[in-house]
Design a protein around this motif. Structure first.
Motif, PDB file in Angstrom:
ATOM      1  N   HIS A  86       0.809  -1.107   0.049  1.00 15.11           N
ATOM      2  CA  HIS A  86      -0.082   0.092  -0.058  1.00 15.11           C
ATOM      3  C   HIS A  86       0.751   1.312   0.048  1.00 15.11           C
ATOM      4  N   ILE A  87       0.150   2.351  -0.186  1.00 20.04           N
ATOM      5  CA  ILE A  87       1.046   3.805  -0.254  1.00 20.04           C
ATOM      6  C   ILE A  87       1.281   4.508   1.141  1.00 20.04           C
ATOM      7  N   GLU A  88       2.499   4.627   1.305  1.00 17.92           N
ATOM      8  CA  GLU A  88       2.985   5.496   2.444  1.00 17.92           C
ATOM      9  C   GLU A  88       3.635   6.760   2.068  1.00 17.92           C
ATOM     10  N   PRO A  89       3.786   7.754   2.823  1.00 17.79           N
ATOM     11  CA  PRO A  89       4.353   8.969   2.328  1.00 17.79           C
ATOM     12  C   PRO A  89       6.160   8.678   2.381  1.00 17.79           C
ATOM     13  N   THR A  90       6.832   9.582   1.557  1.00 12.57           N
ATOM     14  CA  THR A  90       8.076   9.369   1.293  1.00 12.57           C
ATOM     15  C   THR A  90       8.671  10.646   1.067  1.00 12.57           C
ATOM     16  N   SER A  91      10.092  10.682   0.883  1.00 13.60           N
ATOM     17  CA  SER A  91      10.792  11.902   0.396  1.00 13.60           C
ATOM     18  C   SER A  91      11.942  11.552  -0.453  1.00 13.60           C
ATOM     19  N   ILE A  92      12.665  12.750  -0.818  1.00 15.46           N
ATOM     20  CA  ILE A  92      13.856  12.290  -1.700  1.00 15.46           C
ATOM     21  C   ILE A  92      15.059  11.625  -0.589  1.00 15.46           C
ATOM     22  N   ALA A  93      14.796  12.342   0.501  1.00 15.44           N
ATOM     23  CA  ALA A  93      15.848  11.423   1.311  1.00 15.44           C
ATOM     24  C   ALA A  93      15.843   9.886   1.323  1.00 15.44           C
ATOM     25  N   GLU A  94      14.688   9.135   1.285  1.00 12.97           N
ATOM     26  CA  GLU A  94      14.596   7.902   1.422  1.00 12.97           C
ATOM     27  C   GLU A  94      15.300   7.344   0.248  1.00 12.97           C
TER      28      GLU A  94
END
Length: 309
Positions: free
Chosen positions: A286-294
């Motif tokens: 499923h979808i969870e938030p992320t960012s470029i840092a990951e």
């Protein structure tokens, strides 16, 4: 009377703005699908996505199935692909390094059962072969997937360079008799089964039922298609450190209002038709938030690889 006139003007103005916005909204939406798998099956797995978006956004969703990863990369950079539900982290890094603002991150796929956010590159051999570790493949044929695949090239290439030295050009100091890009994960697995490669890389979550091909990964698609006993025919002899799961992307330059609706619809798909979402992304996720840092480590590896070519 003045108040009524003002209210009428506001209503007319709002209606005109709505009509302009509706007129500006694209009538077509392009879903990029990474190559390297059976095209017919991939399109079939994403047909429900098309149906969902067509109904929700009143668009004609085009399934842009590329023969390789580069096609989707160029599609995003050239405004020909509008969204990707399952992007290779390495391919995302290529997009980012070429044009940092080309895409927006919608989120990352996360395992439904254990909430893990990553997967592994694995080296497979035939189950009845004598090979137990990477060193046993010395002098044997080896298959990579796609140059823009994370688990199918970027990560194992980094590890092989450290362990054996050299690079693909000299077959890692002639560790292997041949090094071939098969074109994708499915081709790598089939290449091992039919004897084209003694060993090859693919990807797997390494969580869940082994015999079912794990919760997500390349094995599951082949098992569903026509290889029900696949996991009895292959053996995993190496796995990489964890790799972040693929990001979900939308094209940054889409009209802002429409882009917000696309993002919202992606999230609705995950929640309202989760079975469709699972089929499209290739795993119980499923979808969870992320960012470029990951994805920064992947971006750095891709940058180093590109500079050293």
């Amino acid at each position: 009377m003045k108040k009524i006139s003002t209210l009428a003007a506001l209503v007319v103005g709002s209606t005109m703005m709505f009509n302009v916005a509706a007129a500006d909204a694209p009538k077509e939406l392009n879903l990029g699908i990474l190559g390297g798998q059976n095209a017919t099956q991939q399109i079939g797995d994403n047909q429900c996505v098309k149906d969902f978006f067509d109904k929700k956004l009143h668009v004609d969703t085009k399934l842009r199935n590329s023969s390789d990863y580069a096609g989707v990369i160029q599609g995003l950079l050239g405004d020909k692909v509008d969204m990707v539900l399952s992007m290779s982290p390495s391919s995302y890094a290529s997009v980012y390094l070429n044009k940092p603002n080309a895409v927006d991150l919608v989120g990352i796929v996360v395992d439904d059962n254990d909430q893990s956010r990553g997967y592994h590159s694995v080296v497979i051999v035939k189950a009845d072969s004598p090979y137990k570790k990477l060193e046993d493949l010395k002098g044997k044929s080896f298959g990579f997937a796609d140059p823009d695949s994370t688990s199918g090239y970027l990560i194992p290439d980094f590890v092989f360079k450290k362990q054996f030295g050299g690079n693909t050009d000299n077959k890692y100091n002639n560790t292997f008799s041949s090094v071939t890009f098969s074109g994708g994960h499915e081709q790598d697995i089939l290449g091992v089964l039919n004897g084209q490669f003694e060993g090859a890389v693919t990807w797997a979550s390494m969580t869940g039922d082994y015999n079912a091909g794990y919760n997500s990964g390349a094995f599951g698609r082949l098992i569903r298609m026509d290889h029900p006993d696949l996991m009895k025919q292959i053996r995993i002899i190496w796995q990489s450190p964890v790799i972040p799961n693929g990001p979900i992307l939308v094209r940054h330059s889409l009209p802002a209002d429409f882009k917000a609706k696309v993002v919202d619809t992606i999230k609705q798909l995950d929640k309202e038709d989760h079975a469709c979402f699972v089929k499209a992304v290739g795993g119980k996720q499923h979808i969870e938030p992320t960012s470029i840092a990951e994805f920064q480590n992947i971006i750095d590896l891709k940058k180093a690889l590109t500079q050293n070519r």
